[in-house]
Scaffold this motif. Structure first.
Motif, short mmCIF file in Angstrom:
data_model
loop_
_atom_site.label_atom_id
_atom_site.label_comp_id
_atom_site.label_asym_id
_atom_site.label_seq_id
_atom_site.Cartn_x
_atom_site.Cartn_y
_atom_site.Cartn_z
N UNK A 1 42.50 49.11 23.34
CA UNK A 1 43.32 49.10 22.66
C UNK A 1 43.60 47.69 22.51
N UNK A 2 43.56 47.10 22.01
CA UNK A 2 44.42 45.80 21.67
C UNK A 2 43.78 44.57 22.39
N UNK A 3 42.86 44.20 22.78
CA UNK A 3 42.43 44.09 23.17
C UNK A 3 41.70 42.46 22.41
N UNK A 4 40.78 41.47 22.68
CA UNK A 4 40.51 39.90 22.01
C UNK A 4 39.92 40.02 21.61
N UNK A 5 38.79 40.91 20.36
CA UNK A 5 37.74 41.03 19.09
C UNK A 5 36.77 39.59 20.42
N UNK A 6 37.29 38.46 20.47
CA UNK A 6 36.43 37.64 20.88
C UNK A 6 35.33 38.19 22.45
N UNK A 7 36.89 38.38 23.32
CA UNK A 7 36.41 39.18 24.51
C UNK A 7 35.61 40.15 24.87
N UNK A 8 35.52 41.39 24.16
CA UNK A 8 34.92 41.86 23.98
C UNK A 8 33.68 42.20 23.53
N UNK A 9 33.90 41.15 22.31
CA UNK A 9 32.04 40.78 21.66
C UNK A 9 30.89 40.20 23.02
N UNK A 10 31.50 39.56 23.84
CA UNK A 10 31.23 39.16 24.83
C UNK A 10 30.96 40.01 26.48
N UNK B 1 35.43 58.30 28.10
CA UNK B 1 35.56 57.39 29.19
C UNK B 1 36.70 56.21 29.16
N UNK B 2 36.82 55.72 27.96
CA UNK B 2 37.98 55.03 27.66
C UNK B 2 39.56 55.85 26.67
N UNK B 3 39.15 57.21 26.88
CA UNK B 3 39.77 57.70 26.29
C UNK B 3 39.89 57.95 24.09
N UNK B 4 40.04 58.36 23.34
CA UNK B 4 40.47 58.70 21.78
C UNK B 4 40.99 57.82 21.63
N UNK B 5 42.33 57.13 22.26
CA UNK B 5 42.75 55.97 21.36
C UNK B 5 42.06 54.96 22.06
N UNK B 6 42.10 54.64 23.17
CA UNK B 6 41.15 53.66 23.65
C UNK B 6 42.42 52.68 24.90
N UNK B 7 43.47 53.82 24.66
CA UNK B 7 44.28 53.13 25.96
C UNK B 7 44.84 54.06 27.15
N UNK B 8 43.92 55.49 26.98
CA UNK B 8 44.23 56.57 27.91
C UNK B 8 43.55 56.82 28.65
N UNK B 9 42.28 56.16 29.41
CA UNK B 9 40.84 56.08 29.90
C UNK B 9 41.55 57.16 31.02
N UNK C 1 48.62 48.87 24.90
CA UNK C 1 49.90 47.84 25.96
C UNK C 1 49.25 46.01 25.60
N UNK C 2 48.32 45.45 25.66
CA UNK C 2 47.41 44.92 25.18
C UNK C 2 48.18 43.80 24.04
N UNK C 3 48.42 44.10 22.95
CA UNK C 3 48.35 43.96 21.47
C UNK C 3 49.78 42.92 22.13
N UNK C 4 49.46 42.01 20.57
CA UNK C 4 50.41 41.28 20.84
C UNK C 4 50.14 40.94 19.24
#
Length: 122
Positions: free
Chosen positions: A59-68, A42-50, A117-120
């Motif tokens: 891809x690049x999202x904050x780990x704590x946000x994804x965990x929650x 669903x989310x794409x092999x690279x996690x940035x092309x769903x 694109x969410x990477x900082x």
């Protein structure tokens, strides 16, 4: 005195090396869990092309946000009340319930380390 300082410094360096290895192991486990759970379907092999533009880029999202978020899908699937910070989605709820806490932690860290694109990054 110098010997004691040297021993303390060596102990600290060994602790840092252990933490680095543990973090690398977590990232490796997260990449493997991403594949095993077939998240790319669903989310794409690279996690940035769903596959569907309505699906989020991870891809690049904050780990704590994804965990929650994953834990909120689990609570929503389990029928927890809305006041328990739940998320309702049939697909993600079903997927999240198959994940252990170790899967959630490792996938979240792996995704946070992926360029997107969410990477900082600096």
């Amino acid at each position: 005195m110098k010997k004691a300082v040297l021993l303390v410094a060596m102990g600290l360096m060994a602790g840092v090396a252990t933490q680095v290895t543990a973090a690398e192991d977590l990232v490796t486990a997260g990449g493997q869990a991403w594949k095993n759970l077939n998240c790319a379907s669903c989310h794409g092999e690279d996690a940035k092309t769903p596959l569907n533009p309505e699906y989020p880029i991870l891809a690049g999202q904050h780990a704590d946000y994804l965990r929650q978020a994953l834990m909120a899908y689990q609570r929503g699937q389990a029928g927890a009340p809305a006041t328990a910070n739940i998320r309702k989605n049939a697909v993600m709820g079903a997927m999240a319930t198959t994940m252990s806490q170790a899967d959630i932690d490792s996938v979240s860290v792996w995704l946070s380390r992926q360029p997107g694109p969410l990477s900082n990054r600096k």
